[in-house]
Write a protein that holds these residues in place. Structure first.
Motif, PDB file in Angstrom:
ATOM      1  N   ASP A 107     -39.566 -10.854  10.414  1.00 32.93           N
ATOM      2  CA  ASP A 107     -39.025 -11.448   9.194  1.00 32.93           C
ATOM      3  C   ASP A 107     -38.971 -10.463   8.038  1.00 32.93           C
ATOM      4  O   ASP A 107     -38.230 -10.673   7.072  1.00 32.93           O
ATOM      5  CB  ASP A 107     -39.848 -12.672   8.797  1.00 32.93           C
ATOM      6  CG  ASP A 107     -41.343 -12.399   8.831  1.00 32.93           C
ATOM      7  OD1 ASP A 107     -41.747 -11.402   9.457  1.00 32.93           O
ATOM      8  OD2 ASP A 107     -42.111 -13.184   8.237  1.00 32.93           O
ATOM      9  N   GLU A 137     -42.948 -18.779  15.069  1.00 30.80           N
ATOM     10  CA  GLU A 137     -41.634 -18.252  14.735  1.00 30.80           C
ATOM     11  C   GLU A 137     -41.791 -16.824  14.237  1.00 30.80           C
ATOM     12  O   GLU A 137     -42.825 -16.454  13.678  1.00 30.80           O
ATOM     13  CB  GLU A 137     -40.958 -19.108  13.645  1.00 30.80           C
ATOM     14  CG  GLU A 137     -40.677 -20.543  14.057  1.00 30.80           C
ATOM     15  CD  GLU A 137     -40.077 -21.357  12.928  1.00 30.80           C
ATOM     16  OE1 GLU A 137     -40.033 -20.842  11.798  1.00 30.80           O
ATOM     17  OE2 GLU A 137     -39.661 -22.503  13.181  1.00 30.80           O
ATOM     18  N   TRP A 138     -40.765 -16.007  14.460  1.00 29.53           N
ATOM     19  CA  TRP A 138     -40.703 -14.633  13.986  1.00 29.53           C
ATOM     20  C   TRP A 138     -41.658 -13.688  14.707  1.00 29.53           C
ATOM     21  O   TRP A 138     -41.887 -12.570  14.258  1.00 29.53           O
ATOM     22  CB  TRP A 138     -40.954 -14.541  12.475  1.00 29.53           C
ATOM     23  CG  TRP A 138     -39.968 -15.294  11.654  1.00 29.53           C
ATOM     24  CD1 TRP A 138     -40.184 -16.448  10.968  1.00 29.53           C
ATOM     25  CD2 TRP A 138     -38.592 -14.968  11.432  1.00 29.53           C
ATOM     26  NE1 TRP A 138     -39.049 -16.865  10.339  1.00 29.53           N
ATOM     27  CE2 TRP A 138     -38.045 -15.962  10.603  1.00 29.53           C
ATOM     28  CE3 TRP A 138     -37.767 -13.912  11.867  1.00 29.53           C
ATOM     29  CZ2 TRP A 138     -36.714 -15.952  10.189  1.00 29.53           C
ATOM     30  CZ3 TRP A 138     -36.449 -13.904  11.456  1.00 29.53           C
ATOM     31  CH2 TRP A 138     -35.935 -14.917  10.631  1.00 29.53           C
TER      32      TRP A 138
END
Length: 556
Positions: A107, A137-138
């Motif tokens: 990110d 996530e990421w």
């Protein structure tokens, strides 16, 4: 004299024995070597590697601080490096060392991996306070812990922040399990009930049977489900409030700070501060997560349990379907059919079916099972759900039937061979003692040929479990939101799409947007698929050996 001895040795057949032994040895060595390669590259992925921090000085540019794990390294010719735009002398002979670092922080950086030149890396170090955070996530986050926050307020920083963070992560994971239980269990049950009420109402409307009494009963059922859903929704909102309460701030090597919610954290650890025992425990925890959890991050993180479950369930259903049909066909061809031209043509056709490409069976399954048979079932039994198909689309049932059709020639041939090996004297002795032909078949012939049936089943399982091409047409998907077996009526949902280990390997290896992160999972999943097939085969082999020992006395 020597020439005569050589001719005698050659005519004895010894050279052919040695050649066969050598070929078998080479095949065994290649197989073991392949499995070892897959195991090393797949299983090593779960070991927590040390994180290094280096000063990266590109000629003519300012020095950078890079933090990450060494993923791989290679020697690259100077001409190739010059062609990639790096400031090197492309006409100079020799090579330079190039390393692939997993830097995470997608990110912030835009990519998880970065190629660096080994000769430009200075002052490598392994700081003990660096943290690795696995996120939902990421991808991974690499950095240094600054503080821990609760509702935006700092509650721990400095040396006390790390122990507090570990406790907060454990708390968040416990809440996440409760959320999963509510969403997939209780709320999933209510959603299934609401869908059943909707379908019942639609069915009554299609048959012009929706009376005011039925409408009132359906409205009452819906109201009860809605009220229960409202209570569960309040519990869920409270859990999410607690789930997202805590966060922490971390600093990356370039000085930037980022606040990360603990609701997005799967695991946090300090690899450079872990001993051998700690790393071993972390390793087995990751292995367990791989075989028991659901995938995430476009299947490049998490586990493959839905794929394992789908593969095993599909093979079991296929075995239940293919065995009786294959055995009945073999019994008819061997015991009842008149041996003539037609029978020989049928046997030739069966043998040829075993060599038909699997994708052809997939096309047949798509056309016959899904479009024709499934569409007809939807029209007759599920008109209230149309135009949304129930069985008129790919699913577990059609995939199992397609693979059963693909493997039935193997079962037929193996069963026929087993029937052929049964001595004729046993048949005649049974008939002479007053038994009918059917009694002889069920009590003597079929039990004695059961090892051959199991051999056919073993070959069928070995082929079906690894097939991918036909499944892509008849039911397998990249990600299945729920398993085909759950607590909602009718409990076994054969109309649902499913995940498969073979297709998972294809998807991760060739369709993943993050190739470098997916590569080790391809090896790990391939090793797991081999293990699943071996387990299924060994189970069938054990049953076959038991049956063989049981009926050995009759054969003698």
């Amino acid at each position: 004299m020597k020439q005569n001895s050589f001719k005698t040795w050659f005519k004895s057949g010894s050279p052919w024995i040695w050649m066969n032994a050598g070929a078998v040895s080479i095949a065994v060595v290649m197989t073991v070597g392949l499995l070892a390669l897959i195991a090393v590259r797949g299983l090593s992925h779960f070991w927590p590697s040390d994180v290094i921090e280096v000063d990266y000085r590109i000629p003519g540019q300012e020095s950078l601080v890079i933090l990450g794990e060494v993923n791989s390294d290679e020697e690259v010719p100077m001409t190739r490096l010059a062609g990639s735009g790096l400031p090197v002398d492309g006409e100079a002979p020799g090579t330079m060392n190039r390393q692939l670092l997993k830097v995470g922080n997608r990110d912030l950086y835009g990519a998880d991996f970065r190629w660096v030149i080994g000769e430009w890396m200075e002052n490598p170090r392994t700081p003990e306070d660096v943290i690795v955070v696995e996120r939902r996530e990421w991808g991974n986050f690499y950095g240094y812990l600054v503080d821990l926050r609760q509702n935006g307020e700092v509650i721990a920083e400095g040396a006390s922040a790390w122990p507090a963070l570990k406790q907060a992560v454990d708390r968040a994971l416990t809440i996440h399990e409760d959320i999963q239980h509510l969403e997939k269990g209780e709320i999933g049950r209510i959603n299934a009930g609401l869908e059943q009420v909707r379908l019942q109402k639609r069915g009554y409307e299609l048959r012009d049977q929706l009376t005011p009494e039925l409408q009132a009963r359906l409205d009452a059922e819906r109201a009860a489900l809605d009220a229960e859903y409202a209570q569960l929704e309040q519990q869920l909102q409270a859990l999410y409030t607690q789930f997202n309460r805590d966060s922490f701030t971390a600093r990356v090597p370039d000085g930037r700070e980022k606040e990360i919610s603990l609701g997005k954290v799967v695991r946090a650890f300090q690899p450079n501060n872990m001993g051998v025992m700690d790393k071993t425990g972390h390793y087995f925890a990751k292995l367990w997560e791989f075989v028991s959890d659901e995938p995430r991050e476009a299947n490049t993180e998490g586990g493959v349990f839905p794929a394992i479950f789908g593969t095993v369930l599909m093979v079991l259903i296929m075995s239940v379907v293919v065995t009786p049909f294959g055995v009945l066909a073999a019994v008819y061809l061997r015991e009842y059919a008149k041996q003539g031209v037609v029978t020989r043509i049928i046997r030739i056709a069966v043998n040829n079916l075993a060599g038909v490409p699997s994708i052809v069976y997939g096309v047949f399954g798509l056309g016959f099972f899904i479009y024709f048979l499934g569409g007809s079932i939807d029209s007759l039994f599920f008109p209230e759900a149309l135009p949304t198909p129930t069985f008129g689309t790919g699913g577990m049932l059609w995939a199992s039937l397609t693979l059963a059709l693909l493997t039935v020639p193997v079962v037929i041939v193996s069963t026929e061979e087993g029937l052929t090996r049964i001595p004729r004297s046993l048949r005649e002795g049974s008939l002479a003692l007053g038994a009918t032909k059917s009694e002889t078949l069920w009590k003597i012939i079929l039990p004695m040929s059961s090892p051959a049936m199991m051999t056919g089943l073993i070959l069928a399982v070995a082929r079906a479990a690894g097939e991918v091409a036909p499944l892509m047409l008849v039911g397998v998907v990249k990600l299945a939101p729920s398993l085909a077996v759950n607590a909602n009526y009718p409990y076994l949902h054969l109309d649902q799409k499913f995940m498969h280990l073979g297709f998972h390997i294809y998807d991760v290896g060739f369709q993943s947007p993050n190739v470098e992160a997916a590569r080790p999972l391809v090896y790990a999943t391939a090793l797991l698929l081999v293990g699943v097939i071996a387990t299924l085969n060994f189970s069938a082999v054990a049953i076959r050996n038991h049956l063989r020992e049981k009926y050995k006395a009759l054969e003698n």
